[in-house]
Write a protein that holds these residues in place. Structure first.
Motif, mmCIF file in Angstrom:
data_model
loop_
_atom_site.group_PDB
_atom_site.id
_atom_site.type_symbol
_atom_site.label_atom_id
_atom_site.label_comp_id
_atom_site.label_asym_id
_atom_site.label_seq_id
_atom_site.Cartn_x
_atom_site.Cartn_y
_atom_site.Cartn_z
ATOM 1 N N PHE A 289 0.805 -1.223 0.000
ATOM 2 C CA PHE A 289 0.000 0.000 0.000
ATOM 3 C C PHE A 289 0.843 1.279 0.000
ATOM 4 O O PHE A 289 0.515 2.219 -0.733
ATOM 5 N N PRO A 290 1.916 1.386 0.779
ATOM 6 C CA PRO A 290 2.719 2.627 0.720
ATOM 7 C C PRO A 290 3.293 2.897 -0.671
ATOM 8 O O PRO A 290 3.282 4.042 -1.141
ATOM 9 N N GLN A 291 3.788 1.845 -1.340
ATOM 10 C CA GLN A 291 4.336 2.037 -2.685
ATOM 11 C C GLN A 291 3.242 2.373 -3.694
ATOM 12 O O GLN A 291 3.436 3.197 -4.593
ATOM 13 N N ILE A 292 2.088 1.725 -3.544
ATOM 14 C CA ILE A 292 0.966 2.019 -4.437
ATOM 15 C C ILE A 292 0.530 3.468 -4.269
ATOM 16 O O ILE A 292 0.305 4.187 -5.261
ATOM 17 N N SER A 293 0.415 3.919 -3.034
ATOM 18 C CA SER A 293 0.022 5.307 -2.778
ATOM 19 C C SER A 293 1.017 6.274 -3.390
ATOM 20 O O SER A 293 0.638 7.308 -3.956
ATOM 21 N N GLU A 294 2.300 5.946 -3.292
ATOM 22 C CA GLU A 294 3.330 6.838 -3.851
ATOM 23 C C GLU A 294 3.211 6.919 -5.366
ATOM 24 O O GLU A 294 3.383 7.996 -5.949
ATOM 25 N N ARG A 295 2.906 5.795 -6.018
ATOM 26 C CA ARG A 295 2.756 5.826 -7.476
ATOM 27 C C ARG A 295 1.540 6.660 -7.881
ATOM 28 O O ARG A 295 1.559 7.337 -8.918
ATOM 29 N N LEU A 296 0.514 6.616 -7.075
ATOM 30 C CA LEU A 296 -0.675 7.395 -7.386
ATOM 31 C C LEU A 296 -0.505 8.870 -7.040
ATOM 32 O O LEU A 296 -0.827 9.748 -7.857
ATOM 33 N N LEU A 297 -0.004 9.144 -5.853
ATOM 34 C CA LEU A 297 -0.043 10.497 -5.292
ATOM 35 C C LEU A 297 1.291 11.226 -5.355
ATOM 36 O O LEU A 297 1.331 12.445 -5.100
ATOM 37 N N GLY A 298 2.367 10.521 -5.674
ATOM 38 C CA GLY A 298 3.683 11.139 -5.584
ATOM 39 C C GLY A 298 4.063 11.347 -4.126
ATOM 40 O O GLY A 298 3.550 10.685 -3.229
ATOM 41 N N ASP A 299 4.953 12.277 -3.890
ATOM 42 C CA ASP A 299 5.356 12.611 -2.520
ATOM 43 C C ASP A 299 4.346 13.606 -1.971
ATOM 44 O O ASP A 299 4.528 14.822 -2.065
ATOM 45 N N CYS A 300 3.269 13.075 -1.387
ATOM 46 C CA CYS A 300 2.148 13.937 -0.993
ATOM 47 C C CYS A 300 2.352 14.620 0.349
ATOM 48 O O CYS A 300 1.617 15.541 0.692
ATOM 49 N N GLY A 301 3.318 14.161 1.133
ATOM 50 C CA GLY A 301 3.633 14.850 2.374
ATOM 51 C C GLY A 301 2.772 14.485 3.564
ATOM 52 O O GLY A 301 2.931 15.061 4.637
ATOM 53 N N ILE A 302 1.833 13.552 3.397
ATOM 54 C CA ILE A 302 1.008 13.113 4.525
ATOM 55 C C ILE A 302 0.943 11.592 4.513
ATOM 56 O O ILE A 302 1.000 10.963 3.444
ATOM 57 N N PRO A 303 0.821 10.970 5.669
ATOM 58 C CA PRO A 303 0.715 9.504 5.702
ATOM 59 C C PRO A 303 -0.651 9.043 5.200
ATOM 60 O O PRO A 303 -1.682 9.566 5.620
ATOM 61 N N ILE A 304 -0.636 8.098 4.299
ATOM 62 C CA ILE A 304 -1.864 7.524 3.764
ATOM 63 C C ILE A 304 -1.896 6.063 4.179
ATOM 64 O O ILE A 304 -0.977 5.304 3.855
ATOM 65 N N ALA A 305 -2.933 5.663 4.889
ATOM 66 C CA ALA A 305 -3.045 4.285 5.355
ATOM 67 C C ALA A 305 -4.301 3.648 4.772
ATOM 68 O O ALA A 305 -5.306 4.330 4.559
ATOM 69 N N PRO A 306 -4.268 2.354 4.518
ATOM 70 C CA PRO A 306 -5.484 1.689 4.031
ATOM 71 C C PRO A 306 -6.541 1.610 5.125
ATOM 72 O O PRO A 306 -6.216 1.518 6.315
ATOM 73 N N LEU A 307 -7.797 1.678 4.734
ATOM 74 C CA LEU A 307 -8.864 1.519 5.709
ATOM 75 C C LEU A 307 -8.741 0.153 6.389
ATOM 76 O O LEU A 307 -8.327 -0.826 5.758
ATOM 77 N N PRO A 308 -9.087 0.070 7.657
ATOM 78 C CA PRO A 308 -8.870 -1.186 8.380
ATOM 79 C C PRO A 308 -9.799 -2.319 7.973
ATOM 80 O O PRO A 308 -9.473 -3.493 8.176
ATOM 81 N N ASP A 309 -10.954 -1.989 7.405
ATOM 82 C CA ASP A 309 -11.941 -3.023 7.092
ATOM 83 C C ASP A 309 -12.238 -3.060 5.596
ATOM 84 O O ASP A 309 -12.017 -2.086 4.868
ATOM 85 N N ALA A 310 -12.755 -4.194 5.151
ATOM 86 C CA ALA A 310 -13.180 -4.321 3.760
ATOM 87 C C ALA A 310 -14.330 -3.359 3.480
ATOM 88 O O ALA A 310 -15.146 -3.068 4.355
ATOM 89 N N VAL A 311 -14.386 -2.856 2.261
ATOM 90 C CA VAL A 311 -15.466 -1.949 1.866
ATOM 91 C C VAL A 311 -16.625 -2.742 1.285
ATOM 92 O O VAL A 311 -17.784 -2.549 1.657
ATOM 93 N N HIS A 312 -16.345 -3.635 0.361
ATOM 94 C CA HIS A 312 -17.374 -4.501 -0.215
ATOM 95 C C HIS A 312 -16.940 -5.948 -0.005
ATOM 96 O O HIS A 312 -16.162 -6.485 -0.797
#
Length: 296
Positions: free
Chosen positions: A202-225
């Protein structure tokens, strides 16, 4: 939001369907305001579906289901979409086309018009810079099991043997899809990851999407669907297509959990064959020029 003057980086996350795409989208939506304040604009299905808000509709592309012929100015549409953002991230799996037909069958080969659809969109969305693509793949057996659940949830109560006979494991060909995406004019970097590695990566995926966004992005703890459990499928099939138990209610009554596993329609030998087939596909994708396969 700060003002940015250079052409923005445009990133398209294209799913695929059934690869935790909705979970990723909701994880990013949770940070939408913070990202916007840092010059990163994100657009997800809640912002793109319905009311003529899809990219196809906004640009009135030939792939738009209701072409109006009003020929909007692409530059004006881009300004409305992107504004002064330095990075524009769209996550929408339907950009490649829908997964299933109205009759409840999976379209195979997968995303047959993917290249044509992107070739229409990229020149109007990012004519000078091109786009980066992000795409997830999944073991064919797990993919079809999950797709079967989606078809059931869509109101098509069909026996698993009938469904799987219509969608052979060998026709889930990610190599073909990735090759066509990579060959689309205007594609810069194509990043691919396995659904099975989604949380660890997830951290690498977020970086590819958002670049160096400057804030921590974490996956939601639970399944969505969540998917359908074995018990949910068994009870829906027992009730029959005209029964009073719909799959949505069955998912709530018999959720996936300890002692109630996710539904699997394949025998152990088929699962093993799928795993080997998938591993060979992953190796072939990893060797493609211009494709960056994220690994643990």
């Amino acid at each position: 939001m700060s003002s940015f003057t250079s052409a923005p980086t445009v990133v398209l996350h294209l799913g695929a369907h059934k690869t935790a795409t909705t979970h990723l989208q909701h994880s990013l939506i949770a940070h939408r305001i913070d990202l916007w304040q840092r010059g990163i604009r994100t657009m997800m299905p809640p912002h793109l579906r319905g009311g003529g808000q899809s990219l196809e509709a906004l640009f009135d592309l030939p792939i738009n289901r209701t072409v109006t012929g009003h020929a909007p100015n692409p530059a004006e549409v881009r300004v409305k979409l992107i504004g002064q953002a330095k990075r524009f991230v769209v996550s929408e799996e339907n950009l490649l086309g829908v997964l299933q037909t109205r009759e409840g069958r999976i379209r195979l080969p997968l995303y047959p018009r993917a290249r044509q659809r992107l070739a229409m969109l990229i020149p109007v969305l990012s004519p000078d810079q091109g786009v980066d693509l992000c795409f997830a793949i999944r073991d064919p057996a797990g993919f079809l099991n999950s797709a079967y659940g989606q078809v059931m949830m869509g109101g098509h109560v069909v026996a698993p043997d009938e469904f799987m006979a219509q969608q052979p494991l060998g026709d889930v060909d990610w190599v073909d899809v990735v090759r066509r995406l990579r060959a689309t004019p205007g594609v810069n970097r194509l990043t691919v990851w396995r659904y099975e590695d989604y949380i660890p990566l997830f951290p690498q995926i977020s970086e590819r999407l958002l670049g160096d966004c400057g804030i921590p992005i974490a996956p939601l703890p639970d399944a969505v669907h969540g998917g359908l459990s074995c018990a949910a499928v068994a009870n829906v099939l027992a009730a029959g297509p005209d029964g009073d138990l719909n799959p949505v209610a069955a998912r709530q009554a018999w959720p996936v959990g300890p002692g109630n596993p996710t539904y699997n329609a394949f025998a152990a030998e088929e699962v093993a064959l799928s795993r080997a087939f998938y591993a060979a596909q992953v190796d072939e994708i990893a060797a493609m020029d211009g494709v960056d396969l994220l690994r643990q």
